[in-house]
Write an enzyme that holds these catalytic residues in place. Structure first.
Site, PDB file in Angstrom:
ATOM      1  N   LYS A  47      41.031  -6.110  57.602  1.00  0.00           N
ATOM      2  CA  LYS A  47      40.135  -6.676  58.609  1.00  0.00           C
ATOM      3  C   LYS A  47      40.021  -8.202  58.537  1.00  0.00           C
ATOM      4  CE  LYS A  47      38.925  -4.153  61.016  1.00  0.00           C
ATOM      5  NZ  LYS A  47      39.674  -3.516  62.116  1.00  0.00           N
ATOM      6  N   TRP A  57      46.239  -9.203  64.437  1.00  0.00           N
ATOM      7  CA  TRP A  57      46.314 -10.425  65.249  1.00  0.00           C
ATOM      8  C   TRP A  57      47.523 -11.265  64.818  1.00  0.00           C
ATOM      9  CZ3 TRP A  57      41.328 -13.862  66.045  1.00  0.00           C
ATOM     10  CH2 TRP A  57      41.452 -14.560  67.255  1.00  0.00           C
ATOM     11  N   HIS A  76      48.936  -5.305  52.621  1.00  0.00           N
ATOM     12  CA  HIS A  76      47.610  -5.716  52.160  1.00  0.00           C
ATOM     13  C   HIS A  76      47.650  -6.098  50.676  1.00  0.00           C
ATOM     14  CE1 HIS A  76      45.568  -5.036  55.841  1.00  0.00           C
ATOM     15  NE2 HIS A  76      45.615  -3.723  55.821  1.00  0.00           N
ATOM     16  N   ARG A 131      39.604 -14.694  56.441  1.00  0.00           N
ATOM     17  CA  ARG A 131      38.439 -14.587  57.323  1.00  0.00           C
ATOM     18  C   ARG A 131      37.199 -14.722  56.460  1.00  0.00           C
ATOM     19  NH1 ARG A 131      37.153  -9.233  61.131  1.00  0.00           N
ATOM     20  NH2 ARG A 131      35.624 -10.231  62.512  1.00  0.00           N
ATOM     21  N   PRO A 159      34.501 -13.642  54.385  1.00  0.00           N
ATOM     22  CA  PRO A 159      34.429 -12.314  53.768  1.00  0.00           C
ATOM     23  C   PRO A 159      33.324 -11.416  54.324  1.00  0.00           C
ATOM     24  CG  PRO A 159      34.846 -13.964  52.099  1.00  0.00           C
ATOM     25  CD  PRO A 159      34.566 -14.718  53.374  1.00  0.00           C
ATOM     26  N   ASP A 189      32.078 -11.334  57.416  1.00  0.00           N
ATOM     27  CA  ASP A 189      32.490 -10.809  58.715  1.00  0.00           C
ATOM     28  C   ASP A 189      33.553  -9.724  58.548  1.00  0.00           C
ATOM     29  OD1 ASP A 189      30.783 -12.377  60.270  1.00  0.00           O
ATOM     30  OD2 ASP A 189      32.186 -14.045  60.293  1.00  0.00           O
ATOM     31  N   ALA A 190      34.471  -9.954  57.620  1.00  0.00           N
ATOM     32  CA  ALA A 190      35.495  -8.945  57.355  1.00  0.00           C
ATOM     33  C   ALA A 190      34.858  -7.662  56.821  1.00  0.00           C
ATOM     34  CB  ALA A 190      36.512  -9.482  56.360  1.00  0.00           C
ATOM     35  N   VAL A 215      31.853  -6.485  57.487  1.00  0.00           N
ATOM     36  CA  VAL A 215      31.225  -5.764  58.600  1.00  0.00           C
ATOM     37  C   VAL A 215      32.272  -4.969  59.375  1.00  0.00           C
ATOM     38  CG1 VAL A 215      30.018  -6.028  60.807  1.00  0.00           C
ATOM     39  CG2 VAL A 215      29.272  -7.339  58.806  1.00  0.00           C
ATOM     40  N   SER A 216      33.411  -5.600  59.646  1.00  0.00           N
ATOM     41  CA  SER A 216      34.490  -4.903  60.342  1.00  0.00           C
ATOM     42  C   SER A 216      35.018  -3.741  59.514  1.00  0.00           C
ATOM     43  CB  SER A 216      35.632  -5.876  60.667  1.00  0.00           C
ATOM     44  OG  SER A 216      35.236  -6.811  61.643  1.00  0.00           O
TER      45      SER A 216
END
Length: 295
Positions: A32, A37, A89, A108, A110, A112-113, A115-116
């Site tokens: 995530k 992307w 990964h 990203r 961490p 926010d990642a 939460v995803s």
């Protein structure tokens, strides 16, 4: 020798047997952090068209994922004649580093990642994953532990103690992956990409990646390539872009959930955010944290 990372559904030992090809692009990210992307950007640059010749997971397979047999993954990559771009990964210290290959590490914030990652966990079909990997069924007498609500889970994620090499999606595991890449940032075949930069200036970042990969793009092609890499366009093509070749997700559309940053700051209190900051300051150098946490 590279460190061998293993989990119930991953084994970085596959990289030892993989025959690299000059020009290979290896996309190394934590879960995530912008993996799909980055893969999409590489696909658009490699093929120079939004109309990709196959689903993204086929064009850019996840090499060390045990859900797909090794022979199948290797055969698919061997048959490719375009410039290959491969997902993992695994941190860079777990894969062979070839001078003629290129390595992109996407980062990203961490929180926010995380939460995803929480939402991604709710979208996985655990029974299907066990079926494909041969993992044992849970004991029939054991009731599954109810999952914590998001905010409570996130606070626990920032506080828990975890062995980073065993739990790569823990806070310690995320910082291990990023620390390793940050220490290599001056190497000519490594590029660091930040999720926030992709969100703020997608075209600029795509041009930067293309230049670093020595890929020339006709000026007139850029608008359609950039549009194809936007969140809305990718979500609209979830069936062809979601990394789910074996059907382990309940919903492919749900994989593209939000595509923005800052969701963790909306959930945690100032005290909880300060506690997170204090923890990561013990895990990484100041320069990396400034780069990682910027808006």
């Amino acid at each position: 020798m590279p460190y061998r990372y293993t989990s119930p559904d991953e084994d970085s030992g596959r990289w030892a047997d993989f025959p690299a090809r000059p020009g290979d692009i290896v996309i190394s990210t934590r879960s995530k952090h912008g993996t799909t992307w980055t893969q999409m950007i590489c696909a658009l640059l490699a093929f120079q068209t939004p109309n990709l010749p196959a689903p993204l997971p086929e064009l850019s397979p996840w090499l060390d994922w045990l859900v797909v047999p090794q022979d199948e993954v290797f055969a698919r990559l061997e048959a490719q004649t375009h410039r290959r771009f491969i997902k993992t990964h695994t941190p860079l210290d777990g894969i062979p580093i070839h001078p003629e290959s290129r390595y992109i590490v996407a980062a990203r914030h961490p929180l926010d990642a995380a939460v995803s990652l929480y939402h991604q966990g709710q979208n996985l079909d655990r029974d299907r994953i066990r079926e494909l990997t041969g993992a044992p069924e849970p004991d029939q007498g054991d009731d599954p532990t109810p999952r914590k609500p998001l905010r409570e889970w996130l606070v626990h994620w920032t506080e828990e103690e975890a062995e980073p090499r065993e739990w790569l999606d823990s806070l310690q595991g995320v910082m291990l992956h990023l620390n390793d890449a940050w220490g290599r940032r001056e190497e000519p075949n490594l590029l660091l990409v930040h999720y926030a930069d992709l969100a703020a200036d997608l075209e600029g970042e795509m041009r930067r990646i293309a230049t670093w990969l020595d890929i020339e793009v006709e000026e007139g092609r850029w608008p359609e390539l950039v549009k194809a890499a936007t969140f809305g366009e990718m979500k609209a093509k979830a069936e062809r872009l979601t990394p789910d070749p074996a059907g382990v997700m309940k919903s492919r559309d749900a994989f593209f959930r939000r595509g923005t940053s800052g969701s963790a700051a909306e959930l945690l209190s100032d005290e909880e955010l300060a506690a997170y900051t204090k923890r990561v300051e013990e895990m990484a150098p100041e320069a990396l944290l400034e780069w990682l946490h910027r808006p």
